[in-house]
Design an enzyme around this catalytic site. Structure first.
Site, PDB file in Angstrom:
ATOM      1  N   GLY A  31      -9.768  -2.909  -2.689  1.00 17.02           N
ATOM      2  CA  GLY A  31      -9.576  -1.459  -2.597  1.00 17.02           C
ATOM      3  C   GLY A  31     -10.280  -0.766  -3.750  1.00 17.02           C
ATOM      4  O   GLY A  31      -9.822   0.253  -4.260  1.00 17.02           O
ATOM      5  N   ARG A  71     -12.490   3.435  -4.462  1.00 13.87           N
ATOM      6  CA  ARG A  71     -12.072   4.754  -4.959  1.00 13.87           C
ATOM      7  C   ARG A  71     -10.695   4.639  -5.637  1.00 13.87           C
ATOM      8  O   ARG A  71     -10.067   3.583  -5.637  1.00 13.87           O
ATOM      9  CB  ARG A  71     -12.024   5.755  -3.798  1.00 13.87           C
ATOM     10  N   VAL A  94      -8.601  -6.914   3.762  1.00  9.30           N
ATOM     11  CA  VAL A  94      -7.810  -7.927   3.045  1.00  9.30           C
ATOM     12  C   VAL A  94      -6.671  -8.508   3.893  1.00  9.30           C
ATOM     13  O   VAL A  94      -6.064  -9.508   3.519  1.00  9.30           O
ATOM     14  CB  VAL A  94      -7.224  -7.377   1.714  1.00  9.30           C
ATOM     15  N   ASN A 145      -5.262  -4.613  -5.217  1.00  7.54           N
ATOM     16  CA  ASN A 145      -4.976  -3.167  -5.277  1.00  7.54           C
ATOM     17  C   ASN A 145      -5.010  -2.473  -3.911  1.00  7.54           C
ATOM     18  O   ASN A 145      -4.413  -1.420  -3.744  1.00  7.54           O
ATOM     19  CB  ASN A 145      -5.999  -2.523  -6.231  1.00  7.54           C
ATOM     20  N   TYR A 174       6.126   0.939   3.474  1.00  7.12           N
ATOM     21  CA  TYR A 174       5.438   0.928   2.177  1.00  7.12           C
ATOM     22  C   TYR A 174       6.361   0.372   1.089  1.00  7.12           C
ATOM     23  O   TYR A 174       5.990  -0.521   0.336  1.00  7.12           O
ATOM     24  CB  TYR A 174       5.004   2.356   1.838  1.00  7.12           C
ATOM     25  N   ALA A 177       6.962  -3.339   1.630  1.00  6.47           N
ATOM     26  CA  ALA A 177       5.781  -4.139   1.294  1.00  6.47           C
ATOM     27  C   ALA A 177       5.609  -4.239  -0.220  1.00  6.47           C
ATOM     28  O   ALA A 177       5.309  -5.306  -0.757  1.00  6.47           O
ATOM     29  CB  ALA A 177       4.541  -3.532   1.938  1.00  6.47           C
TER      30      ALA A 177
HETATM   31  P1  NAI Z   1      -6.607   5.195  -2.212  1.00  6.64           P
HETATM   32  O1  NAI Z   1      -6.252   5.441  -0.796  1.00  6.64           O
HETATM   33  O2  NAI Z   1      -7.570   6.098  -2.869  1.00  6.64           O
HETATM   34  O3  NAI Z   1      -7.163   3.693  -2.384  1.00  6.64           O
HETATM   35  C1  NAI Z   1      -6.812   2.636  -1.559  1.00  6.64           C
HETATM   36  C2  NAI Z   1      -8.064   1.806  -1.323  1.00  6.64           C
HETATM   37  O4  NAI Z   1      -7.702   0.646  -0.556  1.00  6.64           O
HETATM   38  C3  NAI Z   1      -9.110   2.587  -0.492  1.00  6.64           C
HETATM   39  O5  NAI Z   1     -10.374   2.474  -1.064  1.00  6.64           O
HETATM   40  C4  NAI Z   1      -9.028   1.915   0.864  1.00  6.64           C
HETATM   41  O6  NAI Z   1     -10.218   1.980   1.610  1.00  6.64           O
HETATM   42  C5  NAI Z   1      -8.652   0.488   0.476  1.00  6.64           C
HETATM   43  N1  NAI Z   1      -8.081  -0.257   1.597  1.00  6.64           N
HETATM   44  C6  NAI Z   1      -7.132   0.175   2.476  1.00  6.64           C
HETATM   45  N2  NAI Z   1      -6.874  -0.774   3.381  1.00  6.64           N
HETATM   46  C7  NAI Z   1      -7.677  -1.837   3.080  1.00  6.64           C
HETATM   47  C8  NAI Z   1      -7.862  -3.112   3.655  1.00  6.64           C
HETATM   48  N3  NAI Z   1      -7.175  -3.512   4.736  1.00  6.64           N
HETATM   49  N4  NAI Z   1      -8.754  -3.948   3.087  1.00  6.64           N
HETATM   50  C9  NAI Z   1      -9.463  -3.560   1.991  1.00  6.64           C
HETATM   51  N5  NAI Z   1      -9.318  -2.358   1.396  1.00  6.64           N
HETATM   52  C10 NAI Z   1      -8.441  -1.508   1.942  1.00  6.64           C
HETATM   53  O7  NAI Z   1      -5.230   5.188  -2.986  1.00  6.64           O
HETATM   54  P2  NAI Z   1      -4.817   4.752  -4.468  1.00  6.64           P
HETATM   55  O8  NAI Z   1      -3.779   5.697  -4.877  1.00  6.64           O
HETATM   56  O9  NAI Z   1      -5.993   4.546  -5.322  1.00  6.64           O
HETATM   57  O10 NAI Z   1      -4.094   3.366  -4.164  1.00  6.64           O
HETATM   58  C11 NAI Z   1      -4.433   2.130  -4.779  1.00  6.64           C
HETATM   59  C12 NAI Z   1      -3.195   1.267  -4.829  1.00  6.64           C
HETATM   60  O11 NAI Z   1      -2.240   1.865  -5.684  1.00  6.64           O
HETATM   61  C13 NAI Z   1      -2.505   1.091  -3.472  1.00  6.64           C
HETATM   62  O12 NAI Z   1      -2.031  -0.222  -3.338  1.00  6.64           O
HETATM   63  C14 NAI Z   1      -1.351   2.068  -3.581  1.00  6.64           C
HETATM   64  O13 NAI Z   1      -0.290   1.707  -2.744  1.00  6.64           O
HETATM   65  C15 NAI Z   1      -0.991   1.915  -5.038  1.00  6.64           C
HETATM   66  N6  NAI Z   1      -0.180   3.002  -5.563  1.00  6.64           N
HETATM   67  C16 NAI Z   1      -0.654   4.292  -5.582  1.00  6.64           C
HETATM   68  C17 NAI Z   1       0.140   5.299  -6.082  1.00  6.64           C
HETATM   69  C18 NAI Z   1      -0.307   6.712  -6.129  1.00  6.64           C
HETATM   70  O14 NAI Z   1       0.505   7.578  -6.485  1.00  6.64           O
HETATM   71  N7  NAI Z   1      -1.549   7.033  -5.819  1.00  6.64           N
HETATM   72  C19 NAI Z   1       1.499   5.015  -6.574  1.00  6.64           C
HETATM   73  C20 NAI Z   1       1.888   3.645  -6.513  1.00  6.64           C
HETATM   74  C21 NAI Z   1       1.073   2.688  -6.025  1.00  6.64           C
END
Ligand code: NAI
Length: 251
Positions: free
Chosen positions: A12, A15, A61, A87, A166, A169
């Site tokens: 991930g 971005r 993933v 991530n 969510y 998981a």
């Molecule tokens: P985001 O949506 O910008 O990034 C998520 C990334 O994961 C994206 O680039 C997306 O294309 C990729 N992705 C999604 N499904 C995928 C798959 N099946 N295989 C490969 N890549 C995949 O969101 P963010 O906020 O950067 O999230 C990153 C991590 O942080 C996630 O696991 C999210 O749950 C976690 N997180 C985020 C929080 C927030 O407030 N933004 C809070 C707590 C956890």
């Protein structure tokens, strides 16, 4: 340059938090393989401009074959994997009654199964080298079950409340982190997690969080999370394993 000559995989990584982690690891000396389902050009260019080697590998993933192929390509290019940042994630903000099996599977498969598959795929290489740092991006939702609902909250709610799949998981990721840490310590492999709170990314865009009530009363930045991931990826954390560190402004 704490990570000079180390090789990292960030899932991930195109971005948000993943991109910030990939860049932070590269700034500290690591070569970074970026894994995502969307375009990765921006982060790859950034890593190259830091003088590090990089490769972008389009991978879902949650698909075992794709994950195994991705790790094989990383081994082919770099010969080893020292650091894995699990991530990649999705977030279905759907009330329990409206959560379909498909949406449940989407979050659980990306977050929990993806973390399992990527960990499993790098495990033999880390064991062979007697070294590894695995960092899982969990969430505060996986610890406290997300925010409290208010009567009338529905699909249209703009409060930053994640869905039940969510939370489940992410809770699974925290338990998995502990299990693998117990299994992996004797091989020189460290396994920890971070639990971010409200971080300003695409995932939270358009949703409001009660940041005024936080001791650190602002949204977190992807870099706030990346710095803790960097700590867990470096030798500065060599007596820590099985732990989940909140990165939530004191929420
Ligand atoms: P985001 O949506 O910008 O990034 C998520 C990334 O994961 C994206 O680039 C997306 O294309 C990729 N992705 C999604 N499904 C995928 C798959 N099946 N295989 C490969 N890549 C995949 O969101 P963010 O906020 O950067 O999230 C990153 C991590 O942080 C996630 O696991 C999210 O749950 C976690 N997180 C985020 C929080 C927030 O407030 N933004 C809070 C707590 C956890």
């Amino acid at each position: 340059m704490r990570l000079r000559d180390k090789t990292a995989i960030v899932t991930g990584g195109a971005r948000g938090i993943g991109k910030a982690c990939a860049t932070a690891l590269a700034k500290d000396g690591a070569h970074v393989a970026v894994v995502d389902v969307i375009l990765m050009e921006e982060v790859l260019t950034e890593i190259k401009s830091l003088g590090r080697q990089t490769i972008g590998i389009k991978t879902d993933v949650s698909k075992k074959e794709e994950v195994n192929h991705m790790v094989a390509r990383v081994i082919e290019k770099f010969g080893k994997v020292d650091i894995l940042v699990n991530n990649a994630g999705t977030c279905q903000r759907v009330p329990l009654e409206e959560l379909t099996e498909e949406l449940w599977d989407k979050d659980v498969n990306t977050i929990m199964k993806g973390t399992f598959l990527c960990t499993q795929a790098v495990y033999p290489y880390m064991k062979e080298k007697g070294y590894g740092k695995i960092i899982n991006v969990a969430s505060i939702s996986g610890k406290i079950g997300g925010a409290v609902s208010k009567k009338g909250d529905g699909l249209e709610s703009k409060r930053g409340r994640s869905g039940p799949a969510y939370a489940a998981a992410k809770g699974g990721v925290i338990a998995f982190t502990k299990w693998v840490a117990k299994d992996a310590g004797c091989y020189g492999i460290y396994v920890n997690a971070v639990a971010p709170g409200a971080i300003d990314t695409e995932m939270t865009k358009g949703y409001t969080y009660p940041v005024q009530d936080f001791p650190i009363s602002r949204m977190g930045t992807p870099e706030d999370v990346a710095q803790v991931v960097l700590f867990l990826a470096s030798d500065a954390s060599n007596y820590i394993t099985g732990h989940t560190i909140n990165v939530d402004g004191g929420w």
